[in-house]
Design an enzyme around this catalytic site. Sequence first.
Site, PDB file in Angstrom:
ATOM      1  N   HIS A  38      12.699  45.454  36.088  1.00  0.00           N
ATOM      2  CA  HIS A  38      12.254  46.007  37.365  1.00  0.00           C
ATOM      3  C   HIS A  38      12.290  44.937  38.447  1.00  0.00           C
ATOM      4  O   HIS A  38      12.197  43.749  38.160  1.00  0.00           O
ATOM      5  CB  HIS A  38      10.811  46.504  37.259  1.00  0.00           C
ATOM      6  CG  HIS A  38      10.681  47.860  36.630  1.00  0.00           C
ATOM      7  ND1 HIS A  38       9.724  48.765  37.020  1.00  0.00           N
ATOM      8  CD2 HIS A  38      11.374  48.463  35.644  1.00  0.00           C
ATOM      9  CE1 HIS A  38       9.828  49.870  36.305  1.00  0.00           C
ATOM     10  NE2 HIS A  38      10.823  49.704  35.453  1.00  0.00           N
ATOM     11  N   GLU A 105      16.217  54.001  38.744  1.00  0.00           N
ATOM     12  CA  GLU A 105      15.199  54.654  39.553  1.00  0.00           C
ATOM     13  C   GLU A 105      15.266  54.097  40.968  1.00  0.00           C
ATOM     14  O   GLU A 105      15.555  52.916  41.167  1.00  0.00           O
ATOM     15  CB  GLU A 105      13.791  54.385  38.999  1.00  0.00           C
ATOM     16  CG  GLU A 105      13.618  54.628  37.516  1.00  0.00           C
ATOM     17  CD  GLU A 105      13.567  53.326  36.736  1.00  0.00           C
ATOM     18  OE1 GLU A 105      13.542  52.237  37.344  1.00  0.00           O
ATOM     19  OE2 GLU A 105      13.592  53.393  35.498  1.00  0.00           O
TER      20      GLU A 105
END
Length: 319
Positions: A38, A105
């Site tokens: 991330h 995402e």
Amino acid sequence: MTRIGYHASHEQHAPGTLRDLAIRAEAAGFAAIKCSDHIQPWSTRQGHSGHAWTWLGAAMQATSVPFGNIAAPGYRYHPAVMAQAAATLEQMFPGRFWVALGTGEALNEAMTGMTWPDKPERNARLKECFDVMHALLRGETVTHRGRITVIEARLWSLPDTPPPLFGAAATPETARLLGGWADGLLTLGGDPANVGPVIEAFREGGGAGKPVHIQHTISWAGTQDEAMANALDQWAPVAIGGEINWDIRRPSDFDLLGQFVGPDQIGRSVRVSADPGLHRADLQAMADLGVDTIFVHNVGRDQDAFLDMAARELVNAAG
């Protein structure tokens, strides 16, 4: 025999702390480690997001077990750059690295300023990225003009054997698409009754005989109340479900949505229990699906207590 692995959550722990937890996880008996990739956490309360590829080199040097991560090529990472990173790790640590490729995402990928596409377009982009990376890792010189562009790319430092490129899928539909070309499957854990159809779809789509990894998210603590509190504090935003998780851009917006998740909803994404026996039974049920590795992610911040419990109760649970 199914291996029990440890999931290293970059969103929840500083990189140095996470490296030390990887060392502790191996000492506790975990047979493999995987990490997230991330640039932002799911929640402002999680509070971290170290660079996964930098961390992998340090953590693998400090341990001896296999490692993997899940990343989305084609947005934040150009597929040629990701292939170079994967080749470097596998060359330095032969036979110890794999990477799962996902569609990503918006939380992590939209900040580059690219248009964030719908799921069918992300699937098509993922396949192009896989093809480029697959060819590069086998020593080919690649030129490709499509959803992504590569001009005369070549990797000069290659491992003896290319690292496996898994595909990441949360639904049977995506898993079936991956079956024909991915080297293996990474999917989510939870209720074994829901996990089974995803794995079966992958195998029906061409993945029969290929390895399957599961990331299984739990909340264990010394008491049931503490386990539930940890799950709601750290993982409520992820339990929203549906396509919304892939399209929201800011951790603060995930926190707003997380306010609507309570004890009755958190079980959609986290197995909450203070009973090691229940977690042990879940691992065995998933092992019975014929998977290679189950990576356990305990969402509570007290990883030392979890690792102590896991050494006693979990790491030899599945067969």
